[in-house]
Write a protein that holds these residues in place. Structure first.
Motif, PDB file in Angstrom:
ATOM      1  N   GLN A  39       2.764   8.672  -0.874  1.00  0.00           N
ATOM      2  CA  GLN A  39       2.000   9.364   0.144  1.00  0.00           C
ATOM      3  C   GLN A  39       0.817   9.985  -0.582  1.00  0.00           C
ATOM      4  O   GLN A  39       1.007  10.896  -1.409  1.00  0.00           O
ATOM      5  CB  GLN A  39       2.864  10.438   0.795  1.00  0.00           C
ATOM      6  CG  GLN A  39       2.392  10.785   2.177  1.00  0.00           C
ATOM      7  CD  GLN A  39       3.494  11.445   2.982  1.00  0.00           C
ATOM      8  OE1 GLN A  39       4.125  12.376   2.487  1.00  0.00           O
ATOM      9  NE2 GLN A  39       3.744  10.987   4.183  1.00  0.00           N
ATOM     10  N   GLY A  65       8.492   5.304  -2.117  1.00  0.00           N
ATOM     11  CA  GLY A  65       7.416   5.537  -1.156  1.00  0.00           C
ATOM     12  C   GLY A  65       6.283   6.322  -1.785  1.00  0.00           C
ATOM     13  O   GLY A  65       6.484   7.115  -2.712  1.00  0.00           O
ATOM     14  N   GLU A 116       0.801  -1.220   0.000  1.00  0.00           N
ATOM     15  CA  GLU A 116       0.000   0.000   0.000  1.00  0.00           C
ATOM     16  C   GLU A 116       0.834   1.271   0.000  1.00  0.00           C
ATOM     17  O   GLU A 116       0.370   2.313  -0.452  1.00  0.00           O
ATOM     18  CB  GLU A 116      -0.915   0.010   1.229  1.00  0.00           C
ATOM     19  CG  GLU A 116      -2.336  -0.383   0.882  1.00  0.00           C
ATOM     20  CD  GLU A 116      -2.892  -1.412   1.837  1.00  0.00           C
ATOM     21  OE1 GLU A 116      -3.038  -1.086   3.032  1.00  0.00           O
ATOM     22  OE2 GLU A 116      -3.147  -2.545   1.382  1.00  0.00           O
ATOM     23  N   THR A 117       2.048   1.175   0.526  1.00  0.00           N
ATOM     24  CA  THR A 117       2.830   2.400   0.696  1.00  0.00           C
ATOM     25  C   THR A 117       4.027   2.491  -0.248  1.00  0.00           C
ATOM     26  O   THR A 117       4.723   3.500  -0.242  1.00  0.00           O
ATOM     27  CB  THR A 117       3.359   2.484   2.147  1.00  0.00           C
ATOM     28  OG1 THR A 117       4.115   1.292   2.403  1.00  0.00           O
ATOM     29  CG2 THR A 117       2.227   2.587   3.136  1.00  0.00           C
ATOM     30  N   HIS A 118       4.270   1.440  -1.010  1.00  0.00           N
ATOM     31  CA  HIS A 118       5.470   1.462  -1.842  1.00  0.00           C
ATOM     32  C   HIS A 118       5.263   0.886  -3.243  1.00  0.00           C
ATOM     33  O   HIS A 118       4.575  -0.122  -3.408  1.00  0.00           O
ATOM     34  CB  HIS A 118       6.602   0.684  -1.164  1.00  0.00           C
ATOM     35  CG  HIS A 118       7.240   1.418  -0.036  1.00  0.00           C
ATOM     36  ND1 HIS A 118       6.671   1.491   1.210  1.00  0.00           N
ATOM     37  CD2 HIS A 118       8.395   2.134   0.028  1.00  0.00           C
ATOM     38  CE1 HIS A 118       7.449   2.223   2.008  1.00  0.00           C
ATOM     39  NE2 HIS A 118       8.505   2.624   1.312  1.00  0.00           N
TER      40      HIS A 118
END
Ligand SMILES: *[C@@H]1O[C@H](CO)[C@@H](O)[C@H](O)[C@H]1NC(C)=O
Ligand SMILES: *[C@@H]1O[C@H](CO)[C@@H](O)[C@H](O)[C@H]1NC(C)=O
Ligand SMILES: *[C@@H]1O[C@H](CO)[C@@H](O)[C@H](O)[C@H]1NC(C)=O
Ligand SMILES: *[C@@H]1O[C@H](CO)[C@@H](O)[C@H](O)[C@H]1NC(C)=O
Length: 760
Positions: free
Chosen positions: A157, A155, A136-138
């Protein structure tokens, strides 16, 4: 020939003469077919307003090679040269840049690359080759990094990309190719990256590799030669237990006098952990088989270019769709085919017999010996099954082929990429839609209805200049498909139903995304099927049935009456040109004059337009009638009238809206012909012909002394060519490529089109 055109002076018989020549030369209108196979029904050139595409580009960036759709479908991540971008594609219209991060190859790698004789202008950069959602974050990305592959996590965001930290960049050998020109494929499954690419600088060592995640890193063993050194990977498709790789390589199992390419599917098990004693850190479950995509009586399409999986809802079997081209060219052009392979067939072949190499004869034969248990290459082989591992070192090629079903075979086109989806038609049936990218930057939308072979709804030239389509990304939520290329990213809406202006056209198009809305009388994008008042006939494409007004079953010919009549006034001394847009390449067009045929002596069809020479009785109804799929309908209807003797309108045409229009004219007057600039093509044909005929006549007549006298009289009698005409003629001769030899009459038409665009 007996014509009395009002207002034509005696010498204007030449107008008629030209006219007859035009007629001789130009009819029947020549159509340029692009060879056998389905023709795209409608063709749009780059920049055609009927198929407006959105274009994203970013100053200073190029080679938008890798596309990835975010999980929510609202962001498109794009790997470009030395940069990665996040595009907001949520809103209709042009994709907007969310943010971008740069990821250049290091200066050291760039100078090393240049030292190794690679171009610092075109090759020694970081071309992004792998771009996958890791969690989910990378994201996880790999690039060629100036011929020194590198990978990194990126990453995220809020679906914005975070900058790449230099110390987080790791070596990417086996995950990205060295050379941006080399093929590669990668897929992330259960947190592990399965990649197929070239593993060395020279591009002579292909590899299948698994990295990331908790499982051991596994590779193919180069020494065992499971892959031919030229293996070129095009797709990786995960299934429940295995991951399939699709690639092309030189076949060693056939005795053949030339390098024979073959397409393959290979598979490895997800639970493979490598061997304990034998095959340490190597695949222990690698097997490969030949993929066959062929049509009876033709050379096989032996070079796979791309493959995608269409997951199917039970009970039907998931199928892999793949585009193939042929190693051989027939008549200077390549052909392409789309084949479908069921996963069941692929699985069955991998459960079948093996081939083995007879070391003495160097021939591959079917292995007929005993099989050990566990079966070598199967997913139940453990790391310590030494017997099975020893056996599979030499038995990695399956005996049987996986035979595909050709859905579409097309010559003169090289498909390079495809994307597949299903579309639900009004009837609730699911239709397969294939988007096929070509080697010249166009997109074919192909549709399969039922079990019949595919047809092409349209062809759109996406890229302004010819360049192969290297990637296609469907964005179902946006109803669009994205294609990146050297200069940016194009967004192509699935369909523009508004181009089909009548119910007949809408139904004949057989585009599952479009249906005719009886209420608004427009062809509309099908968003919510089950609309009763919408019309579509995917099965037959029969407007007679679908567009009939009133209750069904009334055998009413829906469109035999024109919707609009265009009124045209005869202008003396002028050839009237009545245009007829040829929307559909699948239709045949003809002109009719009321209930009669068009007068042949005073009319000609050129480029679809009807050219009419004014004369007594020229007036009346002229209709351009298209016949497609067994259905005829008027495309355009003209009422030709003269000011002096207005014609009474046919009572049958009462009540049809009329519109006075101006049509293009070619003036025929006096001793000279004044052609408007845009009519150079017609004019030039006339001139070329006149020159030809006159010189021909001269030769024949000069052969007899008697005739020579008469000939001289005639040629002098009606003047020679106006001087202005010579320039474009000589220019034309100048422009012809020296190698091309034009002989047939139909070529003149082609020449003319070409020249027409040059001059106009
Ligand atoms: C769709 O076609 C219509 C009619 O040719 C045209 O006016 C419109 O701009 C087109 N729209 C797109 C998005 O291509
Ligand atoms: C490539 O190298 C040549 C010679 O070494 C140099 O002149 C040129 O500026 C370099 N080009 C780029 C884009 O770095
Ligand atoms: C995603 O993967 C990265 C890289 O391995 C890791 O640092 C991060 O903690 C992971 N995030 C989640 C939510 O698992
Ligand atoms: C042929 O007709 C089409 C429209 O019907 C027009 O756009 C094109 O320019 C014409 N070509 C020539 C050579 O006249």
């Amino acid at each position: 020939m007996a014509l009395s055109a009002p207002g034509l002076d005696p010498c204007s018989f030449r107008g008629l003469f030209f006219f007859q020549l035009l007629l001789l030369l130009l009819s029947p209108t020549t159509t340029m077919g692009s060879g056998p196979g389905p023709m795209p029904r409608v063709k749009y050139y780059a920049g055609d307003g009927r198929r407006a595409l959105s274009f994203f580009h970013q100053a200073g960036l190029q080679d938008f090679d890798t596309l990835l759709l975010s999980g929510d479908g609202n962001t498109l991540y794009v790997g470009a040269r030395e940069a990665i971008l996040a595009l907001n594609i949520q809103d209709p219209g042009v994709p907007r840049l969310k943010n971008m991060i740069s990821w250049p190859a290091s200066d050291r790698k760039k100078s090393e690359c240049a030292l190794k004789k690679k171009s610092n202008e075109t090759q020694c950069f970081n071309f992004i080759r792998v771009l996958v959602s890791f969690n989910e974050t990378h994201l996880y990305a790999c690039g060629t990094f100036a011929f020194s592959p590198a990978c990194t996590f990126i990453g995220l965001q809020d679906s914005h990309l975070l900058p790449i930290l230099e110390d987080k960049v790791i070596e990417g050998k086996g995950q990205s190719p060295f050379d941006p020109a080399h093929k590669h494929t990668a897929v992330l499954v259960d947190g592990m990256l399965y990649s197929g690419t070239m593993n060395n600088f020279l591009g002579s060592e292909p590899i299948l590799m698994r990295t990331l995640g908790s499982q051991p890193v596994l590779k193919t063993d180069t020494f065992l030669r499971w892959l031919h050194p030229d293996a070129s990977f095009v797709a990786a498709i995960p299934s429940t237990q295995v991951v399939y790789f699709f690639f092309e390589e030189t076949a060693s199992e056939f005795d053949f006098f030339e390098r024979l390419h073959t397409s393959r599917v290979a598979r490895v098990c997800k639970n493979d952990v490598g061997g304990e004693k034998l095959l340490q850190k190597k695949w222990t479950t690698f097997l490969k088989a030949q993929l066959l995509c062929a049509q009876e009586g033709q050379l096989p399409f032996n070079v796979i270019r791309h493959a995608v999986l269409l997951p199917a809802e039970a009970p039907s079997v998931p199928r892999v769709y793949a585009v193939f081209t042929s190693q051989w060219q027939v008549g200077g052009t390549r052909s392409s085919a789309v084949c479908a392979f069921s996963l069941t067939d692929i699985e069955r072949v991998f459960k079948g017999k093996y081939k083995e190499l007879n070391k003495e004869t160097s021939r591959w034969t079917t292995y007929r010996g005993r099989e050990t248990d566990p079966r070598p290459g199967s997913c139940s082989v453990g790391p310590s099954s030494d017997k099975a591992l020893t056996f599979m070192k030499d038995h990695f090629l399956m005996d049987e082929q996986v035979v595909g079903a050709p859905l579409l075979v097309k010559s003169g086109v090289e498909y390079t990429r495809l994307a597949v989806e299903t579309a639900q038609g009004l009837d609730g049936q699911s239709h397969l839609v294939l988007y096929l990218g070509t080697s010249t930057g166009s997109l074919h939308k192909a549709v399969m209805s039922g079990s019949r072979s595919a047809y092409l709804v349209e062809e759109i030239q996406i890229f302004p200049d010819p360049e192969p389509v290297h990637n296609l990304q469907l964005a179902p939520a946006q109803g669009a498909i994205f294609a990146g290329f050297s200069g940016g990213v194009w967004k192509v809406p699935r369909a523009n139903c508004s181009v089909y202006e009548s119910c007949v056209d809408c139904v004949l198009a057989r585009d599952p995304h479009c249906a005719w809305d009886l209420e608004s009388r427009t062809c509309r994008l099908l968003s919510n099927p089950n609309l009763r008042i919408w019309k579509q006939d995917m099965e037959r494409g029969n407007p007679e049935w679908a567009c009939a007004p009133g209750p069904m079953g009334r055998s009413h010919r829906p469109q035999s009456r024109p919707q609009l009549i265009k009124e045209v006034l005869v202008v003396p001394n002028s050839i009237l040109e009545l245009p007829c847009p040829h929307m559909s390449a699948l239709a045949s067009y003809r002109w009719s004059h009321g209930k009669a045929a068009i007068p042949e002596t005073s009319s000609a069809v050129y480029n679809g337009s009807l050219l009419l020479l004014p004369h007594d009785g020229v007036g009346g109804l002229y209709q351009c009638v298209a016949t497609e799929n067994g259905f005829s309908y008027p495309v355009v209807s003209y009422w030709v009238d003269s000011q002096d003797q207005p014609l009474a309108m046919d009572p049958e045409l009462a009540g049809i809206p009329r519109e006075r229009v101006e049509v293009p004219l070619t003036r025929v007057g006096g001793a000279a012909i004044a052609a408007q600039r845009s009519y150079w093509p017609h004019f030039l044909v006339v001139t070329v012909l006149l020159a030809l005929v006159l010189s021909g006549a001269l030769i024949i007549l000069l052969a007899s002394p008697l005739g020579a006298l008469r000939a001289r009289g005639k040629v002098q009698g009606c003047g020679s060519l106006p001087p202005g005409e010579k320039a474009p003629l000589s220019r034309e001769q100048h422009q012809q490529p020296p190698k091309e030899h034009r002989t047939s009459a139909s070529d003149v038409d082609v020449d003319n089109n070409h020249l027409g665009t040059e001059v106009a």
